[in-house]
Design a protein around this motif. Structure first.
Motif, short mmCIF file in Angstrom:
data_model
loop_
_atom_site.label_atom_id
_atom_site.label_comp_id
_atom_site.label_asym_id
_atom_site.label_seq_id
_atom_site.Cartn_x
_atom_site.Cartn_y
_atom_site.Cartn_z
N GLY A 70 38.29 28.63 32.62
CA GLY A 70 37.10 28.59 33.26
C GLY A 70 35.79 28.34 32.56
O GLY A 70 35.79 28.24 31.29
N GLU A 71 34.54 28.31 33.11
CA GLU A 71 33.44 28.17 32.45
C GLU A 71 33.13 29.40 31.67
O GLU A 71 33.42 30.56 31.95
CB GLU A 71 32.49 28.06 33.61
CG GLU A 71 32.55 26.27 34.20
CD GLU A 71 31.05 26.30 35.04
OE1 GLU A 71 30.15 26.93 34.92
OE2 GLU A 71 31.23 25.20 35.71
N GLY A 72 32.25 29.17 30.61
CA GLY A 72 31.67 30.45 29.80
C GLY A 72 30.51 30.01 28.96
O GLY A 72 29.81 28.96 29.35
N GLU A 73 30.16 30.67 27.96
CA GLU A 73 29.14 30.56 27.28
C GLU A 73 29.12 29.92 25.97
O GLU A 73 28.14 29.73 25.18
CB GLU A 73 28.43 32.02 27.06
CG GLU A 73 29.22 32.95 26.15
CD GLU A 73 30.39 33.67 26.74
OE1 GLU A 73 30.55 34.78 26.12
OE2 GLU A 73 30.94 33.24 27.58
N CYS A 74 30.36 29.30 25.53
CA CYS A 74 30.57 28.89 24.34
C CYS A 74 30.86 27.33 24.44
O CYS A 74 31.56 26.87 25.08
CB CYS A 74 31.45 29.65 23.48
SG CYS A 74 30.99 31.34 23.20
N PRO A 85 34.58 30.29 27.44
CA PRO A 85 34.66 31.84 26.88
C PRO A 85 35.03 31.48 25.57
O PRO A 85 35.51 30.58 24.68
CB PRO A 85 35.91 32.42 27.67
CG PRO A 85 35.96 31.96 29.17
CD PRO A 85 35.98 30.22 28.89
N PRO A 86 34.60 32.56 24.85
CA PRO A 86 34.43 32.62 23.44
C PRO A 86 36.01 32.43 22.59
O PRO A 86 35.95 31.87 21.66
CB PRO A 86 33.81 33.84 22.99
CG PRO A 86 33.87 34.79 24.38
CD PRO A 86 34.10 33.97 25.27
N LYS A 126 27.28 32.92 20.39
CA LYS A 126 26.96 32.50 21.82
C LYS A 126 27.18 33.83 22.71
O LYS A 126 26.56 34.24 23.71
CB LYS A 126 27.56 31.05 22.25
CG LYS A 126 27.03 30.01 21.77
CD LYS A 126 25.59 29.70 22.10
CE LYS A 126 24.93 28.50 21.98
NZ LYS A 126 25.30 27.32 22.83
N HIS A 127 28.35 34.18 22.37
CA HIS A 127 28.69 35.57 23.23
C HIS A 127 27.70 36.66 23.09
O HIS A 127 27.19 37.23 24.25
CB HIS A 127 29.98 36.03 22.77
CG HIS A 127 30.55 37.30 23.55
ND1 HIS A 127 30.93 37.07 25.04
CD2 HIS A 127 31.08 38.48 23.11
CE1 HIS A 127 31.14 38.29 25.40
NE2 HIS A 127 31.41 39.08 24.36
N GLN A 128 27.07 36.94 22.18
CA GLN A 128 26.18 37.99 21.87
C GLN A 128 24.95 37.54 22.32
O GLN A 128 24.26 38.44 22.86
CB GLN A 128 25.75 38.21 20.34
CG GLN A 128 24.82 39.05 19.77
CD GLN A 128 25.28 40.56 20.01
OE1 GLN A 128 26.34 40.72 20.34
NE2 GLN A 128 24.42 41.61 19.11
N ARG A 129 24.65 36.21 22.39
CA ARG A 129 23.07 35.87 22.89
C ARG A 129 23.29 36.08 24.46
O ARG A 129 22.52 36.64 25.25
CB ARG A 129 23.03 34.43 22.59
CG ARG A 129 21.77 33.79 23.46
CD ARG A 129 20.47 34.63 23.58
NE ARG A 129 19.98 34.87 22.14
CZ ARG A 129 18.92 33.86 21.56
NH1 ARG A 129 18.53 33.09 22.17
NH2 ARG A 129 18.45 34.27 20.37
N GLN A 130 24.54 35.79 25.17
CA GLN A 130 24.79 35.88 26.58
C GLN A 130 24.84 37.30 26.97
O GLN A 130 23.93 37.87 28.14
CB GLN A 130 26.02 35.27 27.07
CG GLN A 130 26.23 35.56 28.39
CD GLN A 130 27.64 35.21 28.97
OE1 GLN A 130 28.57 36.21 28.55
NE2 GLN A 130 27.87 34.42 29.88
#
Length: 493
Positions: A70-74, A85-86, A126-130
């Motif tokens: 699915g959609e994610g931050e990376c 996702p990461p 990117k995961h940390q930023r989210q």
């Protein structure tokens, strides 16, 4: 309630010493030339990732993974507006970076450091930023960006970890055993690096290494007809990132995982090695902060397995020294290639038609034939049409690769070319130039510019280069992460 541990269970053991050193590492501990080298190595890794993003086999992998996720931050590098996702992002970006056998390798403990570290680190960024944005929105904390200096230190922590673990397992001998060494050394390497980026204590890092090591593995038979060889460092990057994030969340990993006698990482992966002792645990922490293992990270100049580079350069030398004789490959009657044990087991097999791109780049006989016919071994030599060239296959059939025990443990090679009139030309080298002389930082910049020309636009290329080479002045590395997102073009389109 007792306070959580911050130190490893055995601070004096190999696992504990490594984790404690990484936790304490700061930029000032690292020699300036190592900091500078790290920035150039990062640039080389990003070049490989960007040119690999839309290779045919990379697109196959990406489409399959994107169909599951699915959609994610990376970001998926080179795939604009595709964010997942990461963990799968680390997997795919590493697969791209390994996509064309142009990325770095370590000359004693073979692994492709950037393919393990950069995808995991950029996913973690990117995961940390989210997470920080979510907490900021909830009013529980403010966003603290990850700086360029933090990325440099975390990357160097990984550059030091992988080779040390690899040396403990007798380095290139893992290839002779049939293991894909980098996929074995890689998960704890990625885990340690991500833990450093996230400023996790040594006790948490010990858990992360324990979780990472139990996910390690990779078979070198992947080098023949499969495409999964490109992805196996991606498994390591993903699994190391997963381990670090699990440990950060409080999940307990295997304690003292490197040195445990029963079911430990070193004891298990050294089974059947034939070495005495089977592993050398002291290599993990020997000379930490004094001897920099990242100095053994080599930058490729040929698009093939590193163990073949000296063979290619032996042929190159003969072509330079005897241009009139060597310009007629049809006159060649026989070629004998001699290499050491690890390079023989890894690349000395006889190629057969039809051959996949992966197989071609892992075959000493095929790459030597390509050098004899084309005078180079670069990405264009491995397009689908070039893999079916009769002139290359005619020469390949005359080449035989043999082991020379005197070359074991080295990158030495000897090439003997015999012509149809009986004349023989012989060239022996102690190793490829990238090992014997090294590739200078300016050469890495030239490689970056040449490789990415036409793959990304000039403005973007100049901007990425400027940010990476001035990483110590960057306040927020998400700027660099964002620059990797836009679409790229395949170099063999």
């Amino acid at each position: 309630m007792a306070s959580p541990r911050t130190s490893p269970t055995d601070p004096d053991g190999p696992t504990g010493r490594l984790c404690t050193w990484i936790e304490s590492l700061i930029l000032a501990d690292i020699p300036e030339d190592m900091q500078t080298r790290a920035k150039h190595l990062i640039l080389d890794g990003l070049a490989c990732g960007l040119i690999g993003a839309h290779l045919p086999w990379s697109e196959t992998a990406a489409n399959a993974v994107l169909d599951m996720e699915g959609e994610g931050e990376c970001a998926v590098w080179g795939w604009e507006k595709v964010n997942i996702p990461p963990l799968p992002a680390a997997l795919l970006n590493s697969t791209f970076l390994q996509g064309f056998e142009l990325d770095d390798w370590h000359d004693v403990a073979p692994l492709h450091s950037n393919a393990i570290l950069l995808p995991a680190l950029f996913s973690a960024i990117k995961h940390q930023r989210q997470r920080q944005h979510q907490h900021q929105h909830q009013g529980t904390s403010s966003a603290v960006p990850i700086t360029g200096n933090a990325l440099i230190v975390a990357t160097i922590a990984g550059y030091e970890t992988g080779p040390r673990i690899g040396r403990a397992l007798n380095g290139a001998h893992m290839l002779s055993m049939g293991w894909h060494s980098g996929a074995v050394f890689g998960p704890p390497t990625a885990a340690a690096s991500v833990c450093k980026l996230l400023s996790l204590p040594a006790a948490t890092m010990e858990d992360a290494l324990g979780i990472a090591c139990t996910q390690a593995g990779g078979l070198m038979s992947a080098q023949f007809e499969s495409e999964v060889k490109r992805m196996q460092h991606g498994f390591a990057a993903r699994n190391g990132l997963f381990a670090a994030l699990l440990a950060e969340g409080g999940y307990v990993g295997i304690k003292r995982v490197l040195e445990r006698e029963y079911g430990g990482y070193l004891s298990c992966f050294s089974l059947g090695s034939g070495k005495s002792p089977p592993y050398q645990a002291d290599e993990v922490s020997k000379g930490l902060g004094e001897t920099w293992q990242m100095q053994g990270i080599r930058v490729k100049q040929h698009a093939c397995m590193a163990g073949i580079h000296c063979v290619i350069e032996c042929v190159q030398a003969l072509q330079d020294e005897h241009p009139h004789r060597m310009k007629h490959p049809k006159r060649i009657a026989k070629v004998q290639v001699h290499v050491g044990e690890a390079n023989f087991h890894h690349g000395g097999w006889q190629a057969r038609r039809p051959l996949t791109v992966t197989g071609a780049q892992m075959s000493t006989t095929y790459c030597a034939a390509t050098q004899l016919v084309d005078g180079q071994v670069l990405p264009e030599q491995f397009s689908a049409s070039n893999l079916e060239r009769d002139d290359v296959w005619a020469v390949q059939g005359k080449i035989e690769c043999k082991r020379d025990e005197a070359y074991d443990g080295t990158y030495k090679a000897r090439v003997t070319v015999e012509f149809d009139d009986g004349e023989k030309l012989v060239k022996e080298l102690d190793g490829p130039k990238t090992v014997t002389k090294g590739v200078e930082n300016k050469d890495i910049v030239e490689k970056w510019r040449a490789m990415t020309k036409g793959v990304i636009d000039d403005e973007r290329r100049a901007r990425i280069e400027d940010v990476v080479l001035n990483l110590d002045k960057v306040d927020d590395v998400t700027e660099l992460a964002d620059l990797l997102e836009k679409t790229t073009v395949s170099p063999i389109a």
